[in-house]
Design a protein around this motif. Structure first.
Motif, PDB file in Angstrom:
ATOM      1  N   SER A 131      37.536  37.044  48.580  1.00 14.26           N
ATOM      2  CA  SER A 131      37.441  38.440  48.369  1.00 14.26           C
ATOM      3  C   SER A 131      36.011  38.979  47.691  1.00 14.26           C
ATOM      4  O   SER A 131      35.945  40.257  47.965  1.00 14.26           O
ATOM      5  CB  SER A 131      38.575  38.920  47.386  1.00 14.26           C
ATOM      6  N   SER A 132      35.325  38.200  47.278  1.00 18.54           N
ATOM      7  CA  SER A 132      34.124  38.516  46.746  1.00 18.54           C
ATOM      8  C   SER A 132      33.142  37.269  46.699  1.00 18.54           C
ATOM      9  O   SER A 132      33.584  36.090  46.485  1.00 18.54           O
ATOM     10  CB  SER A 132      33.830  39.231  45.266  1.00 18.54           C
ATOM     11  N   TYR A 133      31.908  37.513  46.825  1.00 16.63           N
ATOM     12  CA  TYR A 133      31.035  36.240  46.739  1.00 16.63           C
ATOM     13  C   TYR A 133      29.399  36.889  46.627  1.00 16.63           C
ATOM     14  O   TYR A 133      29.203  37.997  46.922  1.00 16.63           O
ATOM     15  CB  TYR A 133      31.156  35.542  48.165  1.00 16.63           C
TER      16      TYR A 133
ATOM     17  N   ASN B 128      34.917  34.594  44.361  1.00 19.19           N
ATOM     18  CA  ASN B 128      36.243  35.091  43.708  1.00 19.19           C
ATOM     19  C   ASN B 128      35.860  34.693  42.171  1.00 19.19           C
ATOM     20  O   ASN B 128      34.922  35.172  41.554  1.00 19.19           O
ATOM     21  CB  ASN B 128      37.317  34.312  44.104  1.00 19.19           C
ATOM     22  N   SER B 129      36.729  33.896  41.483  1.00 23.96           N
ATOM     23  CA  SER B 129      36.400  33.469  40.169  1.00 23.96           C
ATOM     24  C   SER B 129      36.112  32.184  39.929  1.00 23.96           C
ATOM     25  O   SER B 129      36.280  31.631  38.827  1.00 23.96           O
ATOM     26  CB  SER B 129      37.828  33.717  39.304  1.00 23.96           C
TER      27      SER B 129
END
Length: 260
Positions: A90-92, A126-127
């Protein structure tokens, strides 16, 4: 006497991999044919729990050390890199941004193309804390070959990393004839101290790892040396995570490089 040590405590094997890459002789980059040569990890080395990498459909092993991993390969032409993550993305971040690689994401994969040698990092996925360094090199030009003239091949040492081979490794350095290249083949070689000698070259073959023991720091020395060349696709690994645990997490456990 001047002393230098790796900047990132616990990750000097990555920094020294950069240094070895810089020291490798280069020729003009050829983009005529697409080819990929993966550099594998050694037997018993940890692999990433979160990332896998393929380049032009060829699997490239991903070595892991705590929150840092790396994949290392050589290529010509275009390298179509696909990184698969153990979860949907979802994010990077793909750094450095200045390369403008225009990556694309689909589900749990991020893809991008390289048309020249690059060193990039995939992080902040992501996390996940784990970062992935990707070292994409030009092919080696005429690497030393065992049995060739002026090449001395290291042999007879424990290449599993289980025992300290400092004495034998130093003897190999000392006994390599002036003007020769000492070829260190693939394997793990545990050492605590190594003094290089003048007018000799030292080649770390792909898969060759010179590592510190888990109980103390290691020292690489170039004191009084001239006309020394250290090159290849091997790695210096100071086992930084074990060293930090041994010393309580302070800024110790690095591989010291001493030059005068």
């Amino acid at each position: 006497m001047n002393y230098a040590k790796s900047v990132f405590v616990g990750r000097p094997h990555l920094i020294l991999l950069f240094l070895l890459a810089v020291l490798i002789p280069r020729t003009a980059w050829s983009a005529a044919v697409d080819s990929v040569t993966p550099y594998g990890v050694g037997s018993g080395d940890a692999v990433s729990p979160n990332y896998s990498v393929a380049v032009n459909g060829v699997a490239v092993p991903v070595y892991n050390n705590a929150d840092m991993s790396y994949a290392h390969f050589a290529f010509t032409g275009t390298a179509n890199v696909v990184v698969t993550v153990g979860q949907n993305i979802s994010s990077y971040q793909l750094s450095p941004h200045s390369f403008a690689l225009a990556p694309s994401v689909s589900g749990n994969t991020v893809s991008f193309a390289l048309t020249r040698p690059r060193k990039v990092m995939l992080h902040a996925v992501n996390s996940l804390n784990e970062k992935l360094c990707i070292f994409a090199e030009a092919p080696e030009e005429h690497p030393p070959v065992s049995g060739a003239a002026n090449v001395t091949t290291l042999s007879g040492l424990d290449a599993s990393g289980a025992t300290d081979v400092t004495t034998q490794l130093q003897a190999a350095v000392d006994n390599t004839p002036t003007g020769n290249t000492l070829l260190i083949p693939a394997g793990r070689y545990t050492f605590t101290y190594l003094q290089f000698r003048s007018n000799k070259s030292y080649y770390l073959a792909p898969g060759a790892i010179l590592q510190a023991p888990r109980t103390q720091e290691a020292q690489l020395k170039l004191n009084g040396c001239t006309n020394v060349k250290i090159f290849g696709r091997g790695v210096f690994d100071d086992q930084g995570d074990y060293q930090r645990a041994r010393t309580g997490g302070g800024e110790t456990g690095t591989t010291f490089i001493s030059v005068d």
